[in-house]
Motif scaffolding. Sequence first.
Motif, mmCIF file in Angstrom:
data_model
loop_
_atom_site.group_PDB
_atom_site.id
_atom_site.type_symbol
_atom_site.label_atom_id
_atom_site.label_comp_id
_atom_site.label_asym_id
_atom_site.label_seq_id
_atom_site.Cartn_x
_atom_site.Cartn_y
_atom_site.Cartn_z
ATOM 1 N N SER A 113 -6.479 10.124 -4.826
ATOM 2 C CA SER A 113 -5.646 10.174 -6.014
ATOM 3 C C SER A 113 -6.543 10.057 -7.236
ATOM 4 O O SER A 113 -7.560 9.355 -7.194
ATOM 5 N N THR A 115 -5.904 8.468 -9.910
ATOM 6 C CA THR A 115 -5.707 7.181 -10.556
ATOM 7 C C THR A 115 -5.012 6.247 -9.571
ATOM 8 O O THR A 115 -4.822 6.598 -8.398
ATOM 9 N N ILE A 116 -4.656 5.054 -10.010
ATOM 10 C CA ILE A 116 -3.874 4.157 -9.156
ATOM 11 C C ILE A 116 -2.713 3.594 -9.959
ATOM 12 O O ILE A 116 -2.789 3.445 -11.185
ATOM 13 N N LYS A 117 -1.623 3.297 -9.254
ATOM 14 C CA LYS A 117 -0.468 2.630 -9.824
ATOM 15 C C LYS A 117 -0.167 1.413 -8.969
ATOM 16 O O LYS A 117 -0.258 1.463 -7.739
ATOM 17 N N PHE A 388 -10.642 2.228 -4.307
ATOM 18 C CA PHE A 388 -9.241 1.931 -4.566
ATOM 19 C C PHE A 388 -8.362 3.180 -4.656
ATOM 20 O O PHE A 388 -7.140 3.071 -4.513
ATOM 21 N N ASN A 389 -8.956 4.348 -4.916
ATOM 22 C CA ASN A 389 -8.132 5.549 -5.064
ATOM 23 C C ASN A 389 -8.435 6.619 -4.018
ATOM 24 O O ASN A 389 -7.979 7.747 -4.124
ATOM 25 N N MET A 447 -3.773 2.347 1.262
ATOM 26 C CA MET A 447 -4.094 2.110 -0.145
ATOM 27 C C MET A 447 -4.384 0.627 -0.360
ATOM 28 O O MET A 447 -3.584 -0.228 0.022
ATOM 29 N N ASP A 449 -4.651 -2.950 -1.850
ATOM 30 C CA ASP A 449 -3.788 -3.766 -2.692
ATOM 31 C C ASP A 449 -4.567 -4.958 -3.226
ATOM 32 O O ASP A 449 -5.726 -5.182 -2.868
ATOM 33 N N GLN A 463 -0.311 -0.909 -4.121
ATOM 34 C CA GLN A 463 -0.378 0.409 -4.738
ATOM 35 C C GLN A 463 0.886 1.196 -4.440
ATOM 36 O O GLN A 463 1.423 1.166 -3.334
#
Length: 465
Positions: A113, A115-117, A388-389, A447, A449, A463
Amino acid sequence: MKRTPLVSTLVFASSLLLSASNAVPLIYQPTMPASVAPGHATFALQIRGTGFVSGAVVRWNGNALKTQVLSSSLLQAQVPAQVVAHAGTASVTVANPGTIASNVVYLSVRDASPTIKLKNDQANVEPGFLVVGDFNNDSRPDLAVAGQSQTQFVDMYLNGGRGKFKKIPGPQFFVTLLIGGNNVGDFNNDGNLDTTVCSSDGGVAAGCQVFLGDGRGGLTPGQNVASSNTLADMNGDGILDLVSTTFDGYFSYVTIQPGNGDGTFQIGTSTILGPSSTIDAYGAALVGDFNGDGKLDVVLPCMGHLIPGPGSLAVLLGNGDGTLQSETDYATPWGGTQGAIADVNNDGKLDVISSGFSVMLGNGDGTFTPGYSAELQSTNGNVVVGDFNGDSRLDIASIGFDFSTGDTTLNVVLGKGDGTFRAPIPFGLLHGSSTGLLNADFNNDGMMDFAFGGIGKTMVLVQAP
């Protein structure tokens, strides 16, 4: 993916017989690759570290992989396609013949991805200082929480799957003030994770208590020790040792407490630090082989007099017997008291990331050069490193505290793979200071966390796709 215990009964039995024959290996991020997409074909996984010997084995969620020892610092293992068929995160460890497993690094099976959310998982975890580890040997990351109400306690939150935690009440004890900085590892070579809980008397004196794990989530109080910044086999005897920064009211020291292999530790040796006119406080000790001689060294990120402002990195090369050479300091653009080690620019040399934050690029000979830096709000928040992504590049996350507003922020800095990074992505957490930050894939969706802890609040941030 099939879940099996990280350490088998056979390995436990052999470790009792041969624990003194080989060192406990220490492994570093990133794995190569650091992540793969679901459905990936069988691939070769390379692991960098220190102390690999003939017969060393890479384990994927506790299962041994076909492993080739390329050198004392490099392994290659074959990862079969069936274990990466679906999204998830693997716990990767290494064990030499007759030793306990190394520290854990994570490898994500996920799609990349840009980015991350993050979202609050609403996990019902009580406030306290956190450590993460597989305390019941089911290959899921659990949380141990040291907190205080009328007395102090350390409770276990076992991960039942998909990030749902089950509380196992633990021992109660009495100290004046919990201060965090707790650690996790197998102190008594029984194949089960143990932990430390650190406290202070409210003044100079500080210390930690060992709690031994039973492999089912239970903890038993053990020895009191001086401190507990990190764990590594500093003298190569197959037993984990405690490496810490200590302060006696006048001077700071790096203290190495050799382990006895039964959950107790010796008084050990202390190396005096500084003083330097640029240093206000020495930070937590970090361990790695920074000059490639196969002996573990110690570095300490240091905070300067100005907050925020310049700091330094104190480097003490190891002799391989649990003692250290004299200190050498390197200036950092931003000072900090916490940090992490990893190869952030993929040149095969270990680098140091200090809170604040500054990247100090390793030259491979024990010296460092300032690299990327960015001003963050706080200098004493934990630093964690990982992919992380899912783009197979190392990223950084750190806690920032705004002294003017009292707000705490998680800053995620995505890496470009060459030692440089994008602008920090801030995630507001809560009002009030705390510095405890951990990362793991709590719901096994591939993902990574984050868990954030302190006396006032605990949060699990997962995430979102």
